[in-house]
Design an enzyme around this catalytic site. Structure first.
Site, PDB file in Angstrom:
ATOM      1  N   TYR A 136       0.825  -1.215   0.000  1.00 32.42           N
ATOM      2  CA  TYR A 136       0.000   0.000   0.000  1.00 32.42           C
ATOM      3  C   TYR A 136       0.857   1.262   0.000  1.00 32.42           C
ATOM      4  O   TYR A 136       0.406   2.323  -0.425  1.00 32.42           O
ATOM      5  CB  TYR A 136      -0.901   0.028   1.247  1.00 32.42           C
ATOM      6  N   LYS A 187       3.330 -15.322   1.760  1.00 30.19           N
ATOM      7  CA  LYS A 187       3.703 -16.109   0.577  1.00 30.19           C
ATOM      8  C   LYS A 187       5.220 -16.232   0.574  1.00 30.19           C
ATOM      9  O   LYS A 187       5.908 -15.724  -0.324  1.00 30.19           O
ATOM     10  CB  LYS A 187       3.197 -15.415  -0.692  1.00 30.19           C
ATOM     11  N   ASP A 220      -2.582 -18.209   0.126  1.00 32.65           N
ATOM     12  CA  ASP A 220      -3.598 -18.794  -0.766  1.00 32.65           C
ATOM     13  C   ASP A 220      -4.302 -19.967  -0.084  1.00 32.65           C
ATOM     14  O   ASP A 220      -5.528 -20.105  -0.157  1.00 32.65           O
ATOM     15  CB  ASP A 220      -2.995 -19.197  -2.134  1.00 32.65           C
ATOM     16  N   ASP A 244      -6.440  -7.335   3.889  1.00 33.19           N
ATOM     17  CA  ASP A 244      -7.592  -6.690   3.265  1.00 33.19           C
ATOM     18  C   ASP A 244      -8.482  -7.743   2.619  1.00 33.19           C
ATOM     19  O   ASP A 244      -9.700  -7.775   2.821  1.00 33.19           O
ATOM     20  CB  ASP A 244      -7.101  -5.680   2.220  1.00 33.19           C
ATOM     21  N   ASP A 248     -12.333  -9.508   4.067  1.00 33.03           N
ATOM     22  CA  ASP A 248     -13.614  -9.480   3.342  1.00 33.03           C
ATOM     23  C   ASP A 248     -14.178 -10.897   3.242  1.00 33.03           C
ATOM     24  O   ASP A 248     -15.383 -11.115   3.382  1.00 33.03           O
ATOM     25  CB  ASP A 248     -13.434  -8.918   1.918  1.00 33.03           C
TER      26      ASP A 248
HETATM   27  C1  IPM Z   1     -10.559  -1.492   3.783  1.00 31.84           C
HETATM   28  C2  IPM Z   1     -10.593  -0.830   2.418  1.00 31.84           C
HETATM   29  C3  IPM Z   1      -9.404   0.083   2.239  1.00 31.84           C
HETATM   30  C4  IPM Z   1      -8.153  -0.785   2.197  1.00 31.84           C
HETATM   31  C5  IPM Z   1      -9.409   1.035   1.031  1.00 31.84           C
HETATM   32  C6  IPM Z   1     -10.674   1.801   0.905  1.00 31.84           C
HETATM   33  C7  IPM Z   1      -8.237   1.968   1.101  1.00 31.84           C
HETATM   34  O1  IPM Z   1     -10.703  -1.786   1.409  1.00 31.84           O
HETATM   35  O2  IPM Z   1     -10.495  -0.793   4.787  1.00 31.84           O
HETATM   36  O3  IPM Z   1     -10.618  -2.719   3.850  1.00 31.84           O
HETATM   37  O4  IPM Z   1      -7.815  -1.356   1.143  1.00 31.84           O
HETATM   38  O5  IPM Z   1      -7.493  -0.877   3.238  1.00 31.84           O
HETATM   39 MN    MN Z   2     -11.076  -3.811   2.168  1.00 27.66          MN
END
Ligand code: IPM
Ligand code: MN
Ligand code: NAD
Length: 350
Positions: A136, A187, A220, A244, A248
């Site tokens: 990032y 990884k 993975d 990240d 999710d």
């Molecule tokens: C999160 C989001 C952020 C990230 C973006 C919006 C910068 O996806 O907080 O998970 O990638 O960290």
């Molecule tokens: Mn995210």
């Protein structure tokens, strides 16, 4: 001094943070709450997604709660003016390197996930995501024109011993108060940063945390194991990008992305940054149907980790559980409640 700085942001951000404000004033009306524009809204109003004044206010508050940022209307803004750049600047500016993303499946929601009940019932997993380093922020980065035509895009993944050790320490410490098990995901089979990550975690474990069970797992495989048998995990520590993505994935195990809160913490004594892990959800923004629980549970984490009100956090957590038990569901959980009605259901249990 501001106790809680609200940064509603964009899309469903203002819709869900408005519910946090309602919950906060019911639960702890002595909290001094302030609010500032952030992300795309701040860019439109003040010319920058994160102004110096907002960052200074954030650093001088006890806790910051961000809704969500981003949206198609800012897709063509220069990178440093994009809403997401404001969020990355806030994270580094506040020095919140440890992002705690708890994936907990509330009992009544075991049937709401797209996964089988027996796979997710009782799930309590903590993802510890490194938040201020890695790809990032690594340099060089950019897109350049190539002499012979075409273009070249570059991102750089970079981690130092210091950064890996301090995030691993957070994971080991958390594990000691839980089921005492850490999975470290990277990884190392293809990446230099992954190899260093594995070596640093192994050394730290041997030196200071030999009492904690440690397993290394390739990222993975971790993604696959998360849907196959997520309850094998207790604490999972990983880098910024893998964290990240894996968080999710973990969110869906709890029923919906709209359920997962987070706490981003820095050095002791500095304010924490609390955010639902979901985005601005442009597809449902303005419809009043976003699930406010990820934001409300982020406030719960703020009460616990920054505001020294664990008693109120317990009360709020129990209220969310009871509301879900009684069947409160926004559309993402298969129900028909609006954002406001979902918050009403929680308020009714406080
Ligand atoms: C999160 C989001 C952020 C990230 C973006 C919006 C910068 O996806 O907080 O998970 O990638 O960290
Ligand atoms: Mn995210
Ligand atoms: P998203 O998280 O906004 O949405 C993904 C899907 O989940 C959508 O279908 C959305 O409707 C649903 N969803 C998300 N939150 C929900 C909630 N509370 N209740 C019900 N449904 C919910 O991800 P995206 O669509 O990939 O990204 C949209 C924008 O948000 C982008 O600009 C992205 O950069 C930004 N983003 C911001 C953050 C953040 O502010 N922390 C996090 C992720 C994405």
């Amino acid at each position: 001094m501001t106790d809680l700085l609200l940064l509603p942001g964009d899309g469903i951000g203002p819709e869900v943070t408005a519910q946090v404000r309602r919950v906060a004033s019911r639960l702890a009306n002595d909290l001094k709450i302030d609010e500032r524009p952030f992300g795309g809204a701040s860019f439109d109003e003040l010319g920058s997604p994160l102004t110096d004044e907002t960052l200074a206010t954030a650093k001088a508050s006890k806790a910051v709660l961000m809704g969500a940022v981003g949206g198609p209307q800012w897709a063509n803004a220069p990178r440093d003016k994009r809403p997401e750049a404001g969020l990355l600047g806030l994270r580094t500016g506040m020095g919140v390197f440890a992002n705690l993303r708890p994936a907990i499946c509330f009992g009544p929601l075991a049937g709401a996930s797209t996964l089988k009940r027996e796979v997710i019932e009782g799930l309590d997993l903590m993802i510890v995501r490194e938040l201020t380093g890695g790809v990032y922020f690594g340099k060089p980065r950019g897109i350049e024109d190539l002499p012979g035509g075409g273009r070249r895009g570059v991102d750089t993944q970079v981690y130092t011993t210091f950064e890996i050790e301090r995030i691993a320490r957070v994971a080991f410490e958390l594990a000691r108060g839980r089921k005492n098990k850490v999975h470290s995901a990277e990884k190392s089979n293809v990446m230099e940063t992954g190899l260093l990550w594995r070596q640093v975690v192994t050394d730290l474990h041997a030196r200071d945390y030999a009492d904690v069970e440690l397993e290394h797992i390739l990222a993975d495989n971790a993604a696959m194991q998360l849907v196959k048998n997520p309850k094998q995990f207790d604490v999972m520590v990983t880098d910024n990008l893998f964290g990240d993505i894996l968080s999710d994935e973990a969110a869906q195990l709890t029923g919906s992305l709209g359920m997962l809160p987070s706490a981003a913490l820095g050095e002791p004594g500095t304010p924490g940054l609390y955010e639902p892990i979901h985005g601005s959800a442009p597809d449902i923004a303005g419809k009043g149907i976003a699930n406010p629980l990820a934001a409300i549970l982020s406030f719960e984490m703020a009460l616990r980790w920054s505001l020294d009100r664990a008693d109120l956090a317990d009360k709020l957590y129990a209220a969310v559980g009871k509301a879900l038990e009684k069947g409160a569901r926004t559309p993402d959980l298969g129900g028909g409640l609006t954002t406001i009605q979902m918050a009403d259901a929680v308020l009714a249990e406080i």
